[in-house]
Design an enzyme around this catalytic site. Structure first.
Site, mmCIF file in Angstrom:
data_model
loop_
_atom_site.group_PDB
_atom_site.id
_atom_site.type_symbol
_atom_site.label_atom_id
_atom_site.label_comp_id
_atom_site.label_asym_id
_atom_site.label_seq_id
_atom_site.Cartn_x
_atom_site.Cartn_y
_atom_site.Cartn_z
ATOM 1 N N CYS A 262 -28.407 58.435 14.553
ATOM 2 C CA CYS A 262 -27.642 59.016 15.669
ATOM 3 C C CYS A 262 -27.977 60.505 15.654
ATOM 4 C CB CYS A 262 -26.151 58.787 15.473
ATOM 5 S SG CYS A 262 -25.684 57.054 15.522
ATOM 6 N N LYS A 268 -29.432 67.773 12.208
ATOM 7 C CA LYS A 268 -29.659 67.258 10.840
ATOM 8 C C LYS A 268 -31.082 66.733 10.702
ATOM 9 C CE LYS A 268 -24.751 66.339 10.421
ATOM 10 N NZ LYS A 268 -24.410 66.431 11.857
ATOM 11 N N ASP A 284 -31.453 58.068 19.302
ATOM 12 C CA ASP A 284 -30.150 58.321 19.919
ATOM 13 C C ASP A 284 -30.043 57.439 21.155
ATOM 14 O OD1 ASP A 284 -27.896 60.650 19.374
ATOM 15 O OD2 ASP A 284 -27.827 59.834 21.414
ATOM 16 N N ASP A 310 -30.108 52.016 21.180
ATOM 17 C CA ASP A 310 -28.868 51.728 20.466
ATOM 18 C C ASP A 310 -29.279 51.378 19.033
ATOM 19 O OD1 ASP A 310 -26.694 50.572 19.259
ATOM 20 O OD2 ASP A 310 -26.218 49.213 20.910
ATOM 21 N N ASP A 329 -25.052 59.535 11.167
ATOM 22 C CA ASP A 329 -24.076 60.556 11.566
ATOM 23 C C ASP A 329 -23.359 59.968 12.784
ATOM 24 O OD1 ASP A 329 -22.743 62.959 11.789
ATOM 25 O OD2 ASP A 329 -24.414 64.032 12.717
ATOM 26 N N CYS A 382 -17.793 63.717 11.719
ATOM 27 C CA CYS A 382 -17.134 65.025 11.746
ATOM 28 C C CYS A 382 -15.655 64.792 12.061
ATOM 29 C CB CYS A 382 -17.796 65.988 12.731
ATOM 30 S SG CYS A 382 -17.957 65.372 14.394
HETATM 31 C C1 LIG Z 1 -22.251 63.250 15.855
HETATM 32 S S1 LIG Z 1 -23.426 63.129 17.058
HETATM 33 C C2 LIG Z 1 -24.914 63.352 16.153
HETATM 34 C C3 LIG Z 1 -25.232 64.795 15.797
HETATM 35 C C4 LIG Z 1 -26.612 64.923 15.176
HETATM 36 N N1 LIG Z 1 -26.760 64.074 14.011
HETATM 37 C C5 LIG Z 1 -26.924 66.366 14.767
HETATM 38 O O1 LIG Z 1 -26.776 66.715 13.617
HETATM 39 O O2 LIG Z 1 -27.357 67.123 15.640
HETATM 40 C C6 LIG Z 1 -23.441 61.394 17.319
HETATM 41 C C7 LIG Z 1 -24.579 60.914 18.209
HETATM 42 O O3 LIG Z 1 -24.571 59.496 18.175
HETATM 43 C C8 LIG Z 1 -25.113 59.036 19.378
HETATM 44 N N2 LIG Z 1 -24.793 57.603 19.460
HETATM 45 C C9 LIG Z 1 -23.614 57.023 19.768
HETATM 46 N N3 LIG Z 1 -23.720 55.675 19.678
HETATM 47 C C10 LIG Z 1 -24.995 55.408 19.303
HETATM 48 C C11 LIG Z 1 -25.716 54.217 19.056
HETATM 49 N N4 LIG Z 1 -25.148 53.010 19.184
HETATM 50 N N5 LIG Z 1 -27.014 54.318 18.694
HETATM 51 C C12 LIG Z 1 -27.621 55.519 18.579
HETATM 52 N N6 LIG Z 1 -26.984 56.692 18.818
HETATM 53 C C13 LIG Z 1 -25.682 56.634 19.157
HETATM 54 C C14 LIG Z 1 -24.468 59.947 20.405
HETATM 55 O O4 LIG Z 1 -25.201 59.957 21.606
HETATM 56 C C15 LIG Z 1 -24.485 61.304 19.673
HETATM 57 O O5 LIG Z 1 -25.626 62.035 20.047
#
Ligand SMILES: C[S@@+](CC[C@H](N)C(=O)[O-])C[C@H]1O[C@@H](n2cnc3c(N)ncnc32)[C@H](O)[C@@H]1O
Length: 444
Positions: A262, A268, A284, A310, A329, A382
Site C-alpha cells: 500500500c 516508505k 497501490d 488491489d 502500511d 497510523c
Molecule cells: C497509509 S497509506 C500508505 C502510505 C505510504 N505507505 C507512504 O508511506 O507514503 C495507505 C494506502 O493504501 C492504499 N490502499 C488501500 N486499499 C488498498 C488495497 N486493497 N490494495 C492496495 N492499496 C490499497 C491507499 O490508496 C493508500 O494510498
C-alpha cells in the site's frame, strides 16, 4: 500551539474561504481534497484558519447550539462555527485575533457573500452576545465532552477504553501542531552535511533517528536546501521507523525482493530504496495516488516497479515468486495523525473501524502466503486504536501458526514515541501515532 500566519489578505475574505472549507468538511469532504481548490493567494491563511477551527470545532458547535435556537442555513452556520472557534484559545494562550476585530470582520464577511448576506444581523447578534457572556456560555458548553475535548464522543470513549492512562494527554496532544521532520536521502548526502546546509539556510534542526532531522520550526519545502534535487523528503519520525523495522538485522545494500503493498504516495518505498538495493514492487489501489510514487522516486533518483492493483487480489498481479520482505502500511482511520490532519476526527464514523479492520485482515491474509519462508512482513497503521493495531495482529497470529512476532515498537503514541524497547531512543516530539508489528515467517 497553532499559529496563524500574517496575511495581506483582508481577514473577512479569509473567514469566508475558511467557512466554505468548514461547510465542506461538515458535508464529509477532507481538507486534503478541499484546500487545493482554494485560490492560491488565500490558501496558506485558509489552511491555518481551517486547522484552527478543526481543533476548536467541538466547542464552537456547542456554543452555536446555545446561541442560536434553530440551526441556521449551512453557510451561515459554517461562518458562525469558524468565528466562534477562532474566538477560543488553547490553555495559556490568547486567541489568534483581537475579539472585536474578529467579530467585525465576521459581520463584514457575512455581508460580502450572497448565501450569508441575509443573516448578517443574526451573525452580528450571536457573536456580540457570545462576547458579552463568553465565560458563562463556555462553562455551559464545557459540560459536553465533545466541546471539552474537541473530538467526537465515540472517539473520546474509544481512547478512554484503549489508553486508560493516557487518553487525556492524547486528546490534548491531538490539538497541537505537529513538528516537521525530514528524511535525508542517504544516496545523495548524509545527516551532518544536510544539517550544515540547513544551518546555512537559517533553519535550525537536530538529528532525528537514523536518517532524519527534526526542524526547530516548520518550513516551506521550497526553502529546504536541495529539496528539488532529492536531498531530502518530508516524512514524520514514526513513518521513518518502517524501514528500520523491515530491514532490522539485514545487511544494508543487499539485493532483495521487496513488496510495498500500500505504497502511495511512496514515502516508505523511497526510504527503503534509499537504504538498500532492492528489487521493489510498489502497489497501490488508487491510480491517482500511485502516480505520486513515480514522481517522488524520480525526484529522489530512485526506481521501483509501480503497479495499480488491489494488493489483496493477488491472482491479478503476483508473478508467483515469493518476496523476502513485505511492508503492509494498511489503510486505517488515521487516528494517530490528527495533529497533521485535524479534520480526520470529524470525518470518521465509528462504523468505519469495522470496515477498516476487515480490509486490514483481508490484506494481511492475502499477502502472508506471498512471503518466503524466513521472510518478514511489517504491518503498520497510523492509528492509535487497538482494533487496528494489537487486536488485528493478535487475531492474525491466531489464524497463522507459521508467524511469530519480531522486534517492533507496537503502538507509538503521538509526541511520546514507542512505549518501550529497542526503537525508543529518539526525541519524543518527532513521533506521530503509529502501530508497527514485525511478523516473521518460520522456515518449516
Ligand atoms: C497509509 S497509506 C500508505 C502510505 C505510504 N505507505 C507512504 O508511506 O507514503 C495507505 C494506502 O493504501 C492504499 N490502499 C488501500 N486499499 C488498498 C488495497 N486493497 N490494495 C492496495 N492499496 C490499497 C491507499 O490508496 C493508500 O494510498
Amino acid at each position: 500551539m497553532t499559529t496563524v500566519p500574517a496575511s495581506s489578505v483582508p481577514l473577512s475574505r479569509l473567514l469566508l474561504a475558511t467557512a466554505a472549507c468548514v461547510a465542506d468538511v461538515a458535508r464529509g469532504q477532507s481538507l486534503s481534497e478541499r484546500l487545493p481548490q482554494v485560490e492560491a493567494a488565500l490558501r496558506p491563511g485558509t489552511q491555518a484558519l481551517t486547522f484552527y477551527v478543526m481543533r476548536h470545532w467541538g466547542m464552537a458547535r456547542a456554543l452555536e447550539r446555545l446561541l442560536v435556537p434553530k440551526a441556521p442555513a449551512p453557510p451561515v452556520r459554517a461562518l458562525l462555527h469558524t468565528t466562534l472557534a477562532l474566538l477560543q484559545a488553547p490553555a495559556g494562550a490568547a486567541p489568534p485575533y483581537p475579539v472585536h476585530t474578529l467579530v467585525s470582520q465576521a459581520v463584514e464577511a457575512a455581508k460580502a457573500s450572497k448565501p450569508t448576506r441575509f443573516a448578517a444581523g443574526l451573525v452580528n447578534a450571536c457573536l456580540r452576545r457570545y462576547v458579552q457572556h463568553s465565560a458563562a456560555l463556555q462553562a455551559q458548553a464545557l459540560q459536553d465532552d465533545e466541546a471539552r475535548w474537541n473530538h467526537p464522543g465515540w472517539w473520546i470513549r474509544r481512547l478512554q477504553a484503549d489508553h486508560p492512562q493516557r487518553w487525556e494527554r492524547l486528546l490534548e496532544g491531538a490539538n497541537l501542531a505537529a513538528p516537521m521532520v525530514l528524511r535525508v536521502n542517504r544516496r545523495r548526502t548524509d545527516v551532518p552535511t544536510y544539517l550544515a546546509l540547513l544551518a546555512d539556510a537559517g533553519l535550525g534542526a537536530q538529528p532525528w533517528g537514523r536518517d532524519g532531522v527534526l526542524l526547530d520550526k516548520p518550513a516551506r519545502v521550497d526553502d529546504l536546501p536541495r529539496f528539488a534535487d532529492g536531498w531530502c523528503s518530508v516524512q514524520d519520525g514514526s513513518a521513518q521507523l518502517a524501514a528500520d523495522i523491515l530491514l532490522h538485522g539485514r545487511t544494508d545494500g543487499s539485493e532483495r525482493r521487496l513488496l510495498d503493498a500500500c505504497a502511495a504516495p511512496g514515502g516508505k518505498t523511497a526510504h527503503l530504496l534509499e537504504r538498500c538495493d532492492a528489487d521493489l514492487l510498489a502497489l497501490d489501489v488508487d491510480a491517482r495516488r500511485a502516480e505520486r510514487i513515480a514522481q517522488n522516486l524520480q525526484r529522489l533518483g530512485l526506481s521501483a516497479r509501480v503497479s495499480v492493483a488491489d494488493a489483496a487480489d493477488t491472482a491479478r498481479w503476483w508473478d508467483g515468486r515469493p518476496f523476502d520482505a513485505i511492508l503492509l502500511d494498511a489503510p486505517c482511520s488515521a487516528s494517530g495523525i490528527v495533529r497533521r490532519h485535524p479534520d480526520v476526527r470529524w470525518l470518521r464514523r465509528e462504523s468505519d473501524l469495522e470496515q477498516l479492520a476487515s480490509t486490514q485482515a483481508r490484506l494481511l491474509d492475502a499477502l502472508w502466503p506471498l512471503l518466503a519462508p524466513g521472510g518478514v512482513l511489517v504491518y503498520a497503521t497510523c492509528s492509535v486504536f487497538v482494533c487496528e493495531g494489537e487486536a488485528a495482529v493478535q487475531a492474525f497470529l491466531r489464524r497463522h501458526s507459521n508467524a511469530q512476532r519480531g522486534v517492533a515498537p507496537g503502538v507509538i503514541l503521538p509526541g511520546e514515541g514507542p512505549l518501550s524497547g529497542e526503537f525508543n531512543d529518539n526525541p519524543r516530539s518527532g513521533y506521530d501515532g503509529f502501530f508497527y508489528a514485525r511478523l516473521e515467517k518460520s522456515h518449516a
